[in-house]
Design an enzyme around this catalytic site. Sequence first.
Site, short mmCIF file in Angstrom:
data_model
loop_
_atom_site.label_atom_id
_atom_site.label_comp_id
_atom_site.label_asym_id
_atom_site.label_seq_id
_atom_site.Cartn_x
_atom_site.Cartn_y
_atom_site.Cartn_z
N HIS A 193 0.83 -1.21 0.00
CA HIS A 193 0.00 0.00 0.00
C HIS A 193 0.86 1.26 0.00
O HIS A 193 0.68 2.16 -0.83
CB HIS A 193 -0.91 -0.03 1.23
CG HIS A 193 -1.74 1.20 1.42
ND1 HIS A 193 -3.07 1.25 1.09
CD2 HIS A 193 -1.43 2.43 1.92
CE1 HIS A 193 -3.55 2.46 1.37
NE2 HIS A 193 -2.56 3.20 1.87
N GLU A 194 1.82 1.32 0.90
CA GLU A 194 2.65 2.52 1.01
C GLU A 194 3.52 2.73 -0.22
O GLU A 194 3.71 3.87 -0.67
CB GLU A 194 3.52 2.45 2.27
CG GLU A 194 2.76 2.44 3.58
CD GLU A 194 1.83 3.63 3.74
OE1 GLU A 194 2.12 4.70 3.16
OE2 GLU A 194 0.82 3.49 4.44
N HIS A 197 1.92 4.68 -2.87
CA HIS A 197 2.07 6.13 -2.74
C HIS A 197 3.42 6.58 -3.29
O HIS A 197 3.53 7.63 -3.94
CB HIS A 197 1.95 6.55 -1.27
CG HIS A 197 0.59 6.36 -0.69
ND1 HIS A 197 -0.57 6.76 -1.32
CD2 HIS A 197 0.20 5.81 0.51
CE1 HIS A 197 -1.61 6.47 -0.56
NE2 HIS A 197 -1.17 5.88 0.54
#
Length: 278
Positions: A193-194, A197
Amino acid sequence: MVSSKVLALAALSATSALAAPSRGKFGCGAEPTPELLAAAEQMAVQEAAGNTSFNALATVEVDVYFHVVASSTAVADGYVADSSLTRQLSFMNSAYSPNGIHFNLAGTDRTVNSAWASDGAEIAMKKTLRKGDYSALNLYFLKSLGGNLGYCYFPAAVSSGSNAYYQDGCSILSSTVPGGSETGYNLGGTVVHEVGHWFGLFHTFQGSSCSGSGDSVADTPQQLSATSGCPTTRDSCPNVAGVDPIHNYMDYSTDVCYEEFTAGQKTRMLNMWSQYRG
């Protein structure tokens, strides 16, 4: 190629793209600035026209550096074993390889420092530990993150040696690695998920609205709010086409629910890579 207008806007926005992480809340602390959101909307227009800035046949190879920062050599104090890091890298590649991205472990180091392990003195820590150039992914596994599971900095036009350059990378709660103690979030999904980004993706529920640009990716349905857990289905915007993307890595579902990035997200990640890191 992405138009010069879009590239100019993206470069302009990048100077303020490194928003401070949101602290004291459970979940992800990554927050894009209004300028970066506007740049992403412009990039979406170009993508809708079929314009890209990357070679669709090429695989992006990313060097990864793992930094384990703990308050002691005990797992309870944030220490992570090589076996867990190996599983973490495998999870990353299983999620990203279908999207033309592959991670190569370039190095692992471990530091015992109580202040750093609690997300204190971020710049000092990163100036000591960071490796590679701006195309290298630095992951910092810490004992605590002020309530967050992780946070990461979005791509930007930074100067080598600047604080923004050193800030780049992702800080990850160490208990979220595969086999960790974070119930519901211990399969390695937080890193995936990170890193999304880091590649320029927003949350699928960006803007928390059933109208507007949302995450600026055309094939992720509009989503009013973050998903919790792993429901069978969810439709937070029933008057808009599509149900919530509960299996998308950029939602807030538990790790067992995570399964995919969309084709549009793949295009966005590769465009962002080409613009800022490639």
